[in-house]
Design a protein around this motif. Structure first.
Motif, PDB file in Angstrom:
ATOM      1  N   ILE A  60      -0.814  -2.080   2.580  1.00 33.22           N
ATOM      2  CA  ILE A  60      -0.057  -2.611   3.714  1.00 33.22           C
ATOM      3  C   ILE A  60      -0.303  -4.111   3.809  1.00 33.22           C
ATOM      4  CG2 ILE A  60       0.070  -2.702   6.254  1.00 33.22           C
ATOM      5  CD1 ILE A  60       1.417  -0.232   5.187  1.00 33.22           C
TER       6      ILE A  60
ATOM      7  N   SER B 143       3.872  -2.119   1.496  1.00 35.78           N
ATOM      8  CA  SER B 143       4.799  -2.171   2.623  1.00 35.78           C
ATOM      9  C   SER B 143       4.360  -3.268   3.570  1.00 35.78           C
ATOM     10  CB  SER B 143       4.810  -0.836   3.381  1.00 35.78           C
ATOM     11  OG  SER B 143       5.192   0.240   2.560  1.00 35.78           O
TER      12      SER B 143
ATOM     13  N   CYS C 110       1.973   1.687  10.334  1.00 32.77           N
ATOM     14  CA  CYS C 110       1.418   1.574   8.972  1.00 32.77           C
ATOM     15  C   CYS C 110       1.454   2.927   8.268  1.00 32.77           C
ATOM     16  CB  CYS C 110      -0.007   1.050   9.025  1.00 32.77           C
ATOM     17  SG  CYS C 110      -0.172  -0.686   9.507  1.00 32.77           S
TER      18      CYS C 110
ATOM     19  N   VAL D 182       4.290  -4.444   7.454  1.00 37.98           N
ATOM     20  CA  VAL D 182       4.445  -4.002   8.837  1.00 37.98           C
ATOM     21  C   VAL D 182       4.438  -5.236   9.720  1.00 37.98           C
ATOM     22  CG1 VAL D 182       3.426  -2.704  10.741  1.00 37.98           C
ATOM     23  CG2 VAL D 182       3.468  -1.722   8.449  1.00 37.98           C
TER      24      VAL D 182
ATOM     25  N   VAL E 203      -5.439  -2.860   3.548  1.00 44.06           N
ATOM     26  CA  VAL E 203      -4.591  -3.595   4.483  1.00 44.06           C
ATOM     27  C   VAL E 203      -4.890  -5.079   4.311  1.00 44.06           C
ATOM     28  CG1 VAL E 203      -3.989  -3.976   6.907  1.00 44.06           C
ATOM     29  CG2 VAL E 203      -4.532  -1.662   6.098  1.00 44.06           C
TER      30      VAL E 203
END
Length: 248
Positions: free
Chosen positions: A175, A112, A163, A114, A197
């Motif tokens: 992320i 994903s 997140c 962000v 991340v």
């Protein structure tokens, strides 16, 4: 080895944070320089901002070429001016969205993004498709924090919550941070939310460094050959490629 990390906006404090993130992952002997252009917007949050950031980026690429720089990172998640920068540069040029998405695709079934404001989500989606990452990009989520407010200590909590929400909404494995201004939060966020991340500044810096280490340079054929000699006028006079000073 010299790598220049160009912040396409003109906020020097953000450039300093970006430079620190890049230097943290660079190998010993790699000189990393964070660069703030002399022209451009204070932050990039629209197509208009992005378009007007490109001349400043290209001026820094041209200066770097004259000074023998080996490679470049464009440190804005819209990857502004990436194609044109590759025409000018001899060495590799990476955008942080490009590098982050590719890196995240190695870490699980999907990721994903962000980002800052919801109005930038369309650009991120366009780039995911362009880079062949739409298969891996499971969602794009905004924390609704303007770029210049990311330095507020309260922002990190909002970003962390965004997140977590993204992971649950998309069932994602990683992320991707959708702004260079979030680079300094990467390690903390990884520990806080429990999934990888990815910061594009670090990812792009390491990719450029690896390409240079392998002795690889930009192909000089076809589309990414140096731009043809051409005369520019007015505010763009200094960007002429025909070796002549232009006059409006």
């Amino acid at each position: 080895m010299r790598i220049r990390v160009i912040n396409p906006n003109t906020t020097a404090s953000m450039t300093a944070a970006i430079e620190e993130a890049a230097r943290a992952v660079a190998a010993p002997g790699t000189l990393v320089e964070g660069i703030t252009p002399t022209m451009g917007p204070a932050s990039i949050e629209s197509h208009y901002d992005e378009a007007l950031s490109v001349p400043g980026v290209l001026a820094e690429i041209a200066r770097g070429e004259a000074e023998g720089v080996d490679g470049y990172v464009i440190a804005c998640f819209g990857d502004p001016g990436l194609d044109a920068a590759r025409e000018l540069a001899r060495g590799p040029v990476l955008g942080i969205a490009e590098a982050a998405m590719h890196s995240a695709s190695h870490l699980g079934r999907g990721f994903s993004v962000v980002t800052t404001l919801s109005r930038t989500a369309g650009r991120a989606a366009d780039l995911a498709e362009r880079y062949g990452m739409d298969r891996f990009c499971l969602g794009i989520h905004a924390c609704e924090i303007p770029v210049l407010e990311l330095e507020d200590p309260k922002a990190r909590t909002v970003i962390a919550d965004a997140c977590r929400d993204a992971i649950h909404a998309d069932n994602s494995d990683a992320i991707v941070l959708g702004c260079a201004g979030m680079a300094d939060l990467c390690e903390w966020l990884t520990e806080e939310i429990g999934v990888p991340v990815v910061d594009g500044v670090a990812a792009a810096t390491l990719t450029v460094q690896s390409l240079i280490t392998m002795g690889l340079r930009k192909s000089g054929r076809g589309e990414f050959a140096a731009p043809p000699p051409k005369h520019y006028t007015g505010l763009l006079a200094e960007f002429s490629t025909d070796g002549q000073e232009a006059h409006s």
